[in-house]
Design an enzyme around this catalytic site. Sequence first.
Site, PDB file in Angstrom:
ATOM      1  CD  GLU A  39      84.906  65.928  -4.141  1.00 33.73           C
ATOM      2  OE1 GLU A  39      83.735  66.261  -4.404  1.00 33.73           O
ATOM      3  OE2 GLU A  39      85.299  65.673  -2.992  1.00 33.73           O
ATOM      4  CB  CYS A  82      82.876  71.006  -8.150  1.00 34.40           C
ATOM      5  SG  CYS A  82      82.155  69.703  -7.130  1.00 34.40           S
TER       6      CYS A  82
END
Length: 371
Positions: A290, A324
């Site tokens: 991720e 993010c």
Amino acid sequence: MNRCDPSVGNIARAFLHLGLTAFGGLAMIEPIRKMTVDQQGWLHQEDFLDGLALCQMLPGATVALASPALVAGGNAAHPLGTDQSGRDILAAIIVGAPRSLAVGFIAASIGLLVGHKDQIAEALRQDFGHRSVHATLLTDVAGSIGPLKHAKAHLGSWMKREKRKVSPALLGLFGAKAWIDYQPKGVIGVISPWNFPVNLTFAPLAGIFAAGNRAMIKPSEFTPHTSELMERMIRGAYNETEVAVFPGGPEVGQAFSKLAFDHLLFTGATSIAYHVMRAAAENLVPTTLELGGKSPVIVIRSADIDLAAKRVMFGKTLNAGQICLAPDYVHGPEEQAGEVGASAPKAVTAMFPTMKDNPDYTSVVNQRHYD
């Protein structure tokens, strides 16, 4: 009937759904004895192995014991690296208990988060220089409890056997049946980042526990107070054969990523992911990455500009943009560019009249990331 002997220890907890990696996988397990545990904890057995008992079993569980050849005396290497007696590493496959154990593990994590929410907020405040308590409670505490509760609520349906058609169909005439039983992968490695260290440790545990796995966790060295707190929390609620935490610097992370996990989950920077995946590939470890990336926002002509600006800037300022999903740039109609540009700072001012020394705003975690 024999009463379960508490001295036998951690058989069920050490190997239930651990993948039985110490014995090379399920293919080597030869169930030859069966017993059940009643509501009072008594063992009902069929030619049960002399001198062996299983402890900490759940009422109503059915157990298939491994071949005596696999568990006879001596010491054997434990999957998590510790030595335990042959008696304590007896491979046990439990039918009927996995759901209850998984629910218990998930409930324990929820309890840890609720019971330690203040300590979590304080540890993150120390690690960041300052971090909004409200942001921590929203993202790292509540944001972790949500996935855990979701997994707990849906565990029953996830574990159900799925029927499949027999192929070729002619086999069905002879009584053949086909289905899928979902089985645990084994020991899952979790490398969690610094920006949401609690959430990105406990949220993955929801799926790990729901699938019947065990976990080894390497938290970030950039948030040492939080990493140490999580290590203490988890050590107090779980046996190290269930979940183990390994704080430390880059050298610990390098060694951790080289371990032969049954699956490895990494959340962090792309530059580090190259090294993690390369190390995992040496052991053919399936890996989930991720990583960061760009997060554009598209504003269409019919949008409420003020509302859109409020939402965009909330995402941009959450955790001081250290996420993010923080918006990087906005796409929109050219004729509305000025309106969007004017609405953005207004939205920020409404949320944070001042930035410096504002207890509701979060600091950049360290000088390196600030630069």
